[in-house]
Design a protein around this motif. Structure first.
Motif, PDB file in Angstrom:
ATOM      1  N   TYR A  19      66.882  21.088 116.369  1.00 56.17           N
ATOM      2  CA  TYR A  19      65.760  20.894 117.288  1.00 56.17           C
ATOM      3  C   TYR A  19      64.532  20.339 116.559  1.00 56.17           C
ATOM      4  O   TYR A  19      63.894  19.392 117.026  1.00 56.17           O
ATOM      5  N   LEU A  20      64.226  20.903 115.405  1.00 54.64           N
ATOM      6  CA  LEU A  20      63.074  20.429 114.632  1.00 54.64           C
ATOM      7  C   LEU A  20      63.296  18.991 114.174  1.00 54.64           C
ATOM      8  O   LEU A  20      62.378  18.155 114.248  1.00 54.64           O
ATOM      9  N   LYS A  79      62.879  16.658 117.100  1.00 50.50           N
ATOM     10  CA  LYS A  79      61.465  16.609 117.504  1.00 50.50           C
ATOM     11  C   LYS A  79      60.671  15.716 116.563  1.00 50.50           C
ATOM     12  O   LYS A  79      59.862  14.881 117.001  1.00 50.50           O
ATOM     13  N   LEU A  96      64.016  27.888 106.977  1.00 54.17           N
ATOM     14  CA  LEU A  96      64.165  28.129 108.423  1.00 54.17           C
ATOM     15  C   LEU A  96      65.344  29.069 108.643  1.00 54.17           C
ATOM     16  O   LEU A  96      66.291  28.719 109.336  1.00 54.17           O
ATOM     17  N   CYS A 128      62.251  27.981 114.793  1.00 52.31           N
ATOM     18  CA  CYS A 128      62.215  26.657 115.432  1.00 52.31           C
ATOM     19  C   CYS A 128      63.372  26.423 116.394  1.00 52.31           C
ATOM     20  O   CYS A 128      63.190  25.813 117.450  1.00 52.31           O
ATOM     21  N   ARG A 129      64.559  26.881 116.052  1.00 52.49           N
ATOM     22  CA  ARG A 129      65.701  26.529 116.891  1.00 52.49           C
ATOM     23  C   ARG A 129      65.669  27.211 118.254  1.00 52.49           C
ATOM     24  O   ARG A 129      66.392  26.803 119.167  1.00 52.49           O
ATOM     25  N   ASP A 135      63.132  27.100 120.198  1.00 48.72           N
ATOM     26  CA  ASP A 135      62.247  26.318 121.077  1.00 48.72           C
ATOM     27  C   ASP A 135      63.027  25.602 122.168  1.00 48.72           C
ATOM     28  O   ASP A 135      62.541  25.439 123.291  1.00 48.72           O
ATOM     29  N   CYS A 138      57.966  25.299 116.543  1.00 52.17           N
ATOM     30  CA  CYS A 138      57.901  24.039 115.795  1.00 52.17           C
ATOM     31  C   CYS A 138      56.464  23.558 115.654  1.00 52.17           C
ATOM     32  O   CYS A 138      56.045  23.127 114.567  1.00 52.17           O
ATOM     33  N   GLU A 139      55.716  23.624 116.733  1.00 57.68           N
ATOM     34  CA  GLU A 139      54.326  23.168 116.695  1.00 57.68           C
ATOM     35  C   GLU A 139      53.524  23.973 115.677  1.00 57.68           C
ATOM     36  O   GLU A 139      52.735  23.412 114.900  1.00 57.68           O
TER      37      GLU A 139
END
Length: 515
Positions: A128-129, A132, A196, A264-265, A267, A458-459
C-alpha cells in the motif's frame, strides 16, 4: 600485484574518487589479511568483486560471476557446513557489506526510496505504501528482492551486496522483518531506516525474547550479528505496544525509535472501493462463496526456522458436517511454512479452500471478506479486530506453546474471543453466535491495540520522514473524450456500480433468509 588492482579499482570511481575511498580500501585489505590471512590472489578477487558490484548491475550473468568470485575468495569447501556458513556470515556482514556501504556513502544522498524484501515480491507490508508513493509522490522507488531461502547463501549475500550499494545513497530504506545485514553499517544521518513490522501486534515471544529457548538464537549470536540496532523508525499500531517492541528488539524506551503512528498496510482497509474489490476477487476465485458466509482459519506456524510447519488439528470434516450449509472455510497458513496440511479430498474446493499460495488473495483481503476468523497466537487477531467481527482462538496446544515459546500477555485475560481447545467448542460457538458474540469486547480490544490504525498511517509516516513532495494534481477537464469524462465511460461505471450494489443486497437477503 594486488596494489595495481586496487589502484585500478579506485580510479574506476573517476570524478567521484576521494581520499576516503583509498583509506577505506586500505583498512579493508588490512582487516582481511589479519583476520582471514588472505593471500594476493584472494585480495585480487576481492577487488574484482567490489568492481563488479559498483560498476555493473545485478543481472543473472553478473550474479553468477560474483558468486563464483565470493566462493573462490573464501575457498568454500562445503556450501552447507556449519563452520563454512559462519565464516561466510562473518566475512559478508562484518567486512564486505560495510565496505560496500562506506564506499557508496562517500557520494551525496539522492531522493531514492528503497524497499528491501528478504524473500521475493512486493510484500503486503509494503504494497500500500509503495503504490501510494508511486501514484502520489515524486520520489523514485526501487524494490530489492534478496530471495532468502530460495537461493544459496552465496547468492543471497551477493543480492544483498547490490542492495547495500544503492542503500548507501538512498534517502530512506523500508524493511518489514528483522535481518542482520545492516548490523555493522555506519548509517549516514541523511538516510532513514524504517521498520514497517509485518504484524500489527505480537502475542508470541520473538526476537530477543526467545533467547535461551530451544531452537532459537543465543545471546552470543545476537551480539555478534545484531538485527535491530540500525532502525530510525519502527511503526506500530498503538501506544499500548511499545514495551513489547522495545523488549524483543532491544531498543531503548527513550530512543524515540518506536512510533505508535499506525501500520501502513492497514490504510487500504479504509480506502473507498477496497472492500468491493476484495469481494470481487473472492467470487472470481471461489464462485460458491456468493451464497455462503466465510470462516477464515489463519493460524501461525509451529516449530522454528527453517523447519516451520502448519498446525493440523482442525477437523475439517466436522466443520463441513455441522456448518457446511451456511459457511465455507478458507485456510491461510503462515507464509513461511514449507509444507501446509492437506485438505481431505471430499472437502477440498467444495467446502474448504486453501488460499495459502496461488489463489491471488493476501491475508488483508481475506480478513476483509471474512465473517468469522479463527486464529491462535498470530498477530492476525489484532488486524481482524478492526472489522469488529467474531474472533475465535483455536489453542489446542496452549500449555505446550507457552512452555516452548512464551507469550507477552495472559491469554485468558486479553483475547477478545473464546479460547477453544477442541473443534467441538468452536463449532458450538459458531452455531450459537447470536448469543455468544459480544461486539463490545472486540471494540475494546481494537481501541486498546489498534487505535492508531485509522486510514492515515502512511500520511503520518511520510510527514515524520519529511517526504512531502507530491505530484501535481491533474487539472480537471483535461482528459480526452475516450477517458473518464466521456458519457459512455460514465454510463459503464454507473452500471458496474449498480450491478455490484445489487449483488451485495442479494447476499445480505440470502443470509438473512438462511438464518
Amino acid at each position: 600485484m594486488y596494489e595495481e588492482k586496487i589502484k585500478v579499482f579506485l580510479e574506476s570511481f573517476g570524478e567521484r574518487l576521494t581520499e576516503n575511498h583509498a583509506q577505506r580500501i586500505d583498512k579493508f585489505r588490512n582487516d582481511l589479511c589479519q583476520e582471514y590471512s588472505f593471500d594476493d590472489t584472494q585480495v585480487l578477487d576481492t577487488m574484482e568483486l567490489l568492481y563488479l558490484v559498483f560498476h555493473e548491475e545485478n543481472t543473472p550473468e553478473n550474479a553468477e560471476v560474483a558468486v563464483n568470485l565470493l566462493d573462490r575468495i573464501l575457498k568454500m569447501e562445503s556450501k552447507d557446513g556449519k563452520e563454512e556458513n559462519l565464516r561466510l556470515d562473518r566475512f559478508c556482514i562484518k567486512h564486505l557489506l560495510p565496505v560496500i556501504y562506506d564506499l557508496g556513502a562517500y557520494q551525496p544522498v539522492t531522493n531514492m526510496l528503497l524497499f528491501m524484501q528478504p524473500r521475493r515480491g512486493l510484500n503486503e507490508s509494503f504494497r500500500y505504501l509503495y503504490k501510494k508513493l508511486k501514484k502520489e509522490y515524486t520520489y523514485p522507488l526501487a524494490l530489492y528482492e534478496l530471495h532468502r531461502g530460495e537461493v544459496t547463501r552465496l547468492e543471497y549475500y551477493m543480492n544483498a551486496a547490490w542492495f547495500i550499494r544503492d542503500m548507501a545513497t538512498a534517502r530512506a530504506v523500508f524493511v518489514h522483518e528483522s535481518n542482520n545485514l545492516m548490523g555493522y553499517l555506519e548509517i549516514r544521518p541523511e538516510t532513514k531506516i524504517v521498520q514497517l513490522w509485518h504484524g500489527c501486534g505480537v502475542f508470541k515471544h520473538i526476537g530477543l525474547s526467545t533467547i535461551g529457548k530451544k531452537g532459537f538464537k543465543s545471546m552470543a549470536r545476537y551480539e555478534e550479528f545484531p538485527e535491530y540496532n540500525k532502525y530510525s523508525v519502527v511503526t506500530i499500531a498503538s501506544p499500548e505496544l511499545p514495551w513489547v517492541f522495545e523488549e524483543f528488539m532491544g531498543i531503548s524506551k527513550d530512543s524515540g525509535v518506536i512510533q505508535p503512528i499506525g501500520v501502513c498496510r492497514t490504510d487500504e482497509i479504509f480506502d473507498n472501493g477496497y472492500v468491493e474489490k476484495c469481494y470481487q476477487k473472492l467470487y472470481k476465485a471461489i464462485p460458491a462463496a456468493q451464497d455462503k458466509k466465510i470462516i477464515l482459519y489463519a493460524p501461525t506456524y509451529r516449530g522454528v526456522d527453517p523447519h516451520r510447519v502448519s498446525p493440523d488439528a482442525l477437523d475439517i470434516a466436522a466443520f463441513a458436517k455441522e456448518l457446511g450449509d451456511d459457511y465455507i472455510l478458507i485456510i491461510k497458513h503462515h507464509q513461511t511454512v514449507q509444507n501446509v496440511s492437506e485438505i481431505p479430498e471430499p472437502y477440498r474446493d467444495t467446502f474448504a479452500y486453501d488460499m495459502t499460495r496461488g489463489r491471488g488473495m493476501n491475508i488483508n483481503e481475506l480478513m476483509t471478506i471474512a465473517d468469522i476468523c479463527i486464529t491462535d497466537y498470530s498477530s492476525v487477531a489484532f488486524e481482524f479486530s478492526v472489522f469488529e467481527r467474531p474472533l475465535l482462538f483455536f489453542v489446542y496446544d496452549l500449555d505446550e506453546y507457552i512452555d516452548n515459546r512464551g507469550l507477552y500477555y495472559d491469554f485468558n485475560e486479553i483475547t477478545p474471543g473464546p479460547l477453544c481447545r477442541t473443534n467441538e467448542e468452536m463449532i458450538r460457538y459458531i452455531k450459537d453466535l447470536k448469543q455468544g458474540f459480544d461486539k463490545t469486547v472486540i471494540t475494546n480490544f481494537k481501541n486498546r491495540f489498534m487505535c492508531s490504525c485509522d486510514g492515515h498511517a502512511c500520511e503520518r509516516l511520510l510527514e515524520l520522514l519529511g517526504l512531502v513532495d507530491k505530484k501535481p494534481l491533474k487539472p480537471k477537464g483535461k482528459e480526452s473524450a475516450d477517458q473518464k469524462n466521456s458519457i459512455l465511460a460514465r454510463c459503464k461505471r454507473y452500471c458496474r456500480y449498480m450491478i455490484n450494489y445489487c449483488k451485495r443486497i442479494l447476499r445480505v437477503v440470502r443470509r438473512w433468509v438462511k438464518r
